[in-house]
Design an enzyme around this catalytic site. Structure first.
Site, PDB file in Angstrom:
ATOM      1  N   GLY A 121     -15.208  10.418  -9.356  1.00 31.55           N
ATOM      2  CA  GLY A 121     -14.191   9.663 -10.077  1.00 31.55           C
ATOM      3  C   GLY A 121     -14.816   8.599 -10.953  1.00 31.55           C
ATOM      4  O   GLY A 121     -16.047   8.517 -11.109  1.00 31.55           O
ATOM      5  N   TYR A 122     -13.976   7.766 -11.510  1.00 28.53           N
ATOM      6  CA  TYR A 122     -14.420   6.803 -12.521  1.00 28.53           C
ATOM      7  C   TYR A 122     -15.448   5.810 -11.966  1.00 28.53           C
ATOM      8  O   TYR A 122     -16.616   5.815 -12.364  1.00 28.53           O
ATOM      9  CB  TYR A 122     -13.192   6.081 -13.079  1.00 28.53           C
ATOM     10  CG  TYR A 122     -13.473   4.985 -14.072  1.00 28.53           C
ATOM     11  CD1 TYR A 122     -14.465   5.132 -15.050  1.00 28.53           C
ATOM     12  CD2 TYR A 122     -12.739   3.800 -14.041  1.00 28.53           C
ATOM     13  CE1 TYR A 122     -14.711   4.128 -15.968  1.00 28.53           C
ATOM     14  CE2 TYR A 122     -12.973   2.795 -14.963  1.00 28.53           C
ATOM     15  CZ  TYR A 122     -13.959   2.959 -15.924  1.00 28.53           C
ATOM     16  OH  TYR A 122     -14.198   1.966 -16.835  1.00 28.53           O
ATOM     17  N   ASP A 169     -15.602  14.979  -2.817  1.00 31.81           N
ATOM     18  CA  ASP A 169     -14.554  14.738  -3.816  1.00 31.81           C
ATOM     19  C   ASP A 169     -13.750  16.015  -3.961  1.00 31.81           C
ATOM     20  O   ASP A 169     -14.316  17.087  -4.159  1.00 31.81           O
ATOM     21  CB  ASP A 169     -15.195  14.349  -5.157  1.00 31.81           C
ATOM     22  CG  ASP A 169     -14.198  13.767  -6.147  1.00 31.81           C
ATOM     23  OD1 ASP A 169     -13.147  14.407  -6.376  1.00 31.81           O
ATOM     24  OD2 ASP A 169     -14.469  12.688  -6.704  1.00 31.81           O
ATOM     25  N   ASP A 208     -10.970  18.141   0.550  1.00 36.50           N
ATOM     26  CA  ASP A 208     -10.063  17.033   0.824  1.00 36.50           C
ATOM     27  C   ASP A 208     -10.481  16.356   2.127  1.00 36.50           C
ATOM     28  O   ASP A 208     -10.646  17.013   3.162  1.00 36.50           O
ATOM     29  CB  ASP A 208      -8.631  17.586   0.936  1.00 36.50           C
ATOM     30  CG  ASP A 208      -7.572  16.512   1.019  1.00 36.50           C
ATOM     31  OD1 ASP A 208      -7.842  15.446   1.597  1.00 36.50           O
ATOM     32  OD2 ASP A 208      -6.457  16.749   0.514  1.00 36.50           O
ATOM     33  N   LEU A 209     -10.630  15.043   2.090  1.00 39.16           N
ATOM     34  CA  LEU A 209     -11.081  14.303   3.274  1.00 39.16           C
ATOM     35  C   LEU A 209     -10.093  14.348   4.435  1.00 39.16           C
ATOM     36  O   LEU A 209     -10.450  13.995   5.559  1.00 39.16           O
ATOM     37  CB  LEU A 209     -11.351  12.846   2.899  1.00 39.16           C
ATOM     38  CG  LEU A 209     -12.645  12.605   2.123  1.00 39.16           C
ATOM     39  CD1 LEU A 209     -12.587  11.258   1.434  1.00 39.16           C
ATOM     40  CD2 LEU A 209     -13.845  12.697   3.047  1.00 39.16           C
ATOM     41  N   SER A 240      -8.721  -3.837  -4.025  1.00 42.58           N
ATOM     42  CA  SER A 240      -8.125  -4.187  -5.314  1.00 42.58           C
ATOM     43  C   SER A 240      -7.562  -5.598  -5.278  1.00 42.58           C
ATOM     44  O   SER A 240      -7.123  -6.091  -4.232  1.00 42.58           O
ATOM     45  CB  SER A 240      -7.003  -3.191  -5.635  1.00 42.58           C
ATOM     46  OG  SER A 240      -6.200  -3.642  -6.709  1.00 42.58           O
ATOM     47  N   TYR A 259       0.792   1.915  -3.858  1.00 40.16           N
ATOM     48  CA  TYR A 259      -0.669   1.971  -4.011  1.00 40.16           C
ATOM     49  C   TYR A 259      -1.301   0.686  -3.482  1.00 40.16           C
ATOM     50  O   TYR A 259      -2.250   0.716  -2.688  1.00 40.16           O
ATOM     51  CB  TYR A 259      -1.037   2.174  -5.479  1.00 40.16           C
ATOM     52  CG  TYR A 259      -2.467   1.804  -5.780  1.00 40.16           C
ATOM     53  CD1 TYR A 259      -3.506   2.642  -5.383  1.00 40.16           C
ATOM     54  CD2 TYR A 259      -2.791   0.608  -6.429  1.00 40.16           C
ATOM     55  CE1 TYR A 259      -4.832   2.295  -5.634  1.00 40.16           C
ATOM     56  CE2 TYR A 259      -4.102   0.258  -6.679  1.00 40.16           C
ATOM     57  CZ  TYR A 259      -5.117   1.101  -6.278  1.00 40.16           C
ATOM     58  OH  TYR A 259      -6.416   0.753  -6.517  1.00 40.16           O
ATOM     59  N   LYS A 310      -3.941  -0.236  -0.112  1.00 42.16           N
ATOM     60  CA  LYS A 310      -5.181  -1.003  -0.146  1.00 42.16           C
ATOM     61  C   LYS A 310      -5.152  -2.121   0.896  1.00 42.16           C
ATOM     62  O   LYS A 310      -6.129  -2.359   1.612  1.00 42.16           O
ATOM     63  CB  LYS A 310      -5.419  -1.578  -1.541  1.00 42.16           C
ATOM     64  CG  LYS A 310      -5.795  -0.537  -2.583  1.00 42.16           C
ATOM     65  CD  LYS A 310      -7.054   0.206  -2.207  1.00 42.16           C
ATOM     66  CE  LYS A 310      -7.476   1.214  -3.243  1.00 42.16           C
ATOM     67  NZ  LYS A 310      -8.665   2.007  -2.843  1.00 42.16           N
ATOM     68  N   LEU A 339      -4.440  -0.014 -19.221  1.00 38.79           N
ATOM     69  CA  LEU A 339      -4.379  -0.435 -20.612  1.00 38.79           C
ATOM     70  C   LEU A 339      -5.477   0.179 -21.470  1.00 38.79           C
ATOM     71  O   LEU A 339      -5.197   0.761 -22.522  1.00 38.79           O
ATOM     72  CB  LEU A 339      -4.462  -1.969 -20.683  1.00 38.79           C
ATOM     73  CG  LEU A 339      -4.588  -2.572 -22.083  1.00 38.79           C
ATOM     74  CD1 LEU A 339      -3.383  -2.230 -22.934  1.00 38.79           C
ATOM     75  CD2 LEU A 339      -4.820  -4.074 -21.997  1.00 38.79           C
ATOM     76  N   ARG A 379      -5.399 -10.411 -17.695  1.00 32.91           N
ATOM     77  CA  ARG A 379      -6.155  -9.803 -16.600  1.00 32.91           C
ATOM     78  C   ARG A 379      -7.649 -10.063 -16.792  1.00 32.91           C
ATOM     79  O   ARG A 379      -8.099 -10.435 -17.868  1.00 32.91           O
ATOM     80  CB  ARG A 379      -5.915  -8.277 -16.551  1.00 32.91           C
ATOM     81  CG  ARG A 379      -4.472  -7.866 -16.334  1.00 32.91           C
ATOM     82  CD  ARG A 379      -3.989  -8.169 -14.935  1.00 32.91           C
ATOM     83  NE  ARG A 379      -2.638  -7.654 -14.724  1.00 32.91           N
ATOM     84  CZ  ARG A 379      -1.525  -8.326 -14.991  1.00 32.91           C
ATOM     85  NH1 ARG A 379      -1.599  -9.551 -15.497  1.00 32.91           N
ATOM     86  NH2 ARG A 379      -0.341  -7.791 -14.762  1.00 32.91           N
ATOM     87  N   GLY A 436       7.658  -5.665 -11.838  1.00 33.58           N
ATOM     88  CA  GLY A 436       6.529  -5.712 -10.919  1.00 33.58           C
ATOM     89  C   GLY A 436       5.229  -6.177 -11.542  1.00 33.58           C
ATOM     90  O   GLY A 436       4.278  -6.493 -10.825  1.00 33.58           O
TER      91      GLY A 436
END
Length: 340
Positions: free
Chosen positions: A10-11, A31, A58-59, A124, A149, A153, A199, A230, A297
């Site tokens: 992933g990123y 992954d 998949d984990l 996060s 989400y 976290k 964004l 941000r 939100g």
């Protein structure tokens, strides 16, 4: 020594894998490719000259995870594996709780049974909600996140705190602010599936003509230009923080604090309009946008106090907003050359 990196294509995961390989760690990636692409594995090898071990599953499949631990002498784990789209999490809450928490619990079961430590959790700044004071430090009270989400976290952090206390294991919770940018090689970067949720990828795709206009959600916030603020951190700087956190965990003794918590950001906030202008300046392009009503939100302002990470990890963000955004445009040009 082998480090398990879940969500490693992933990123943020892929950039962290590059930094781990560059620091002579052996890397094992798990992954399921639900939010990543297989070509990233080849590009990691091209960047580093080293090929990580890769398992595509998949984990939540505990039996396959057990086989990975049986096959490799794992010395630690960096857990990125999670569904991460805020809007989607509101529509599919059960799926998000299952994916983000069950996979974490499966890894911790293996750590418990094998006596392993050195676990880094990709958390996060959403756990802070709209903080009462800026900048946000690690002692800022947590608030119930607005999104499912964000709740996963916060729950993940609570699970890890209980795990560390019960089994005397060393854990690092890394609370990211807003990662942006791509690797200087332009071979790995953020690859949103469908319409971007963040964004900067939306800015990138609008500048490229993939999206007609960028929606700026609200210009009536109590900020200098009326748009939300941000803390945007360059992804390679962020990846280097994971290596520093891992090295600290592995060097710490058993009588030190079991849980390290670090905010990872730049220590500076930028508004939505400032990001758009910086992107246009860095890349000599135009980003058409329109002002829309606020989204429910969305918080007004969030930026980090990063003194603790600098003091304890010897780490700080080094890359400017404009330079980070320049790498975004180079990544977009790379994707166009591959017809991705």
């Amino acid at each position: 020594m082998a480090i398990l990196v879940t969500g490693g294509l992933g990123y943020i995961g892929s950039h962290t894998v590059v930094e781990l390989l560059n620091n002579n760690f052996e890397v094992v990636i798990v992954d399921d490719l639900s939010n990543s692409e297989k070509f990233i594995l080849k590009n990691i090898e091209e960047i580093t000259g080293r090929k990580p071990v890769f398992y595509p599953f998949d984990l939540k499949r505990r039996e396959l995870l057990t086989q990975v631990f049986d096959a490799h002498p794992v010395d630690g784990c960096i857990n990125f594996a999670a569904s991460k789209a805020v809007g989607e999490s509101q529509l599919k809450p059960v799926d998000y709780y299952e994916n983000n928490l069950f996979s974490l619990i499966n890894i911790l079961q293996e750590f418990k049974e094998r006596g392993l430590s050195n676990f880094i959790f990709s958390s996060s700044c959403t756990v802070y909600g709209q903080a009462d004071n800026m900048p946000i430090d690690e002692n800022t009270p947590l608030k119930m996140p607005e999104s499912v989400y964000g709740k996963t976290k916060q729950m993940g952090e609570e699970i890890l705190a209980d795990f560390a206390k019960a089994y005397q294991r060393k854990i690092s919770l890394l609370r990211y602010f807003n990662p942006i940018g791509a690797h200087p090689s332009s071979k790995i970067g953020e690859l949103p599936i469908g319409i971007p949720n963040n964004l900067v990828p939306y800015v990138m795709q609008t500048a490229a003509g993939i999206r007609e206009k960028l929606n700026v959600w609200g210009n009536d916030y109590p900020t200098a230009d009326g748009t939300a603020i941000r803390d945007y951190i360059y992804v390679v700087d962020l990846a280097k923080a994971h290596v520093a956190a891992l090295q600290k965990l592995m060097q710490s003794t058993s009588d030190e604090t079991l849980i390290d918590i670090y905010n990872l950001g730049t220590g500076k906030g930028s508004s939505v309009l400032e990001v758009i202008k910086a992107f246009e300046t860095a890349n000599n392009v135009e980003v058409p946008y329109q002002i829309c009503d606020r989204r429910e939100g969305d918080i007004t302002i969030a930026y980090a106090n990063v003194d603790k990470a600098e003091r304890e990890l010897g780490w700080k963000s080094e890359t400017s907003l404009e330079e980070s955004l320049r790498t975004v445009w180079e990544w977009q040009r790379y994707l166009e050359s591959r017809n991705v």
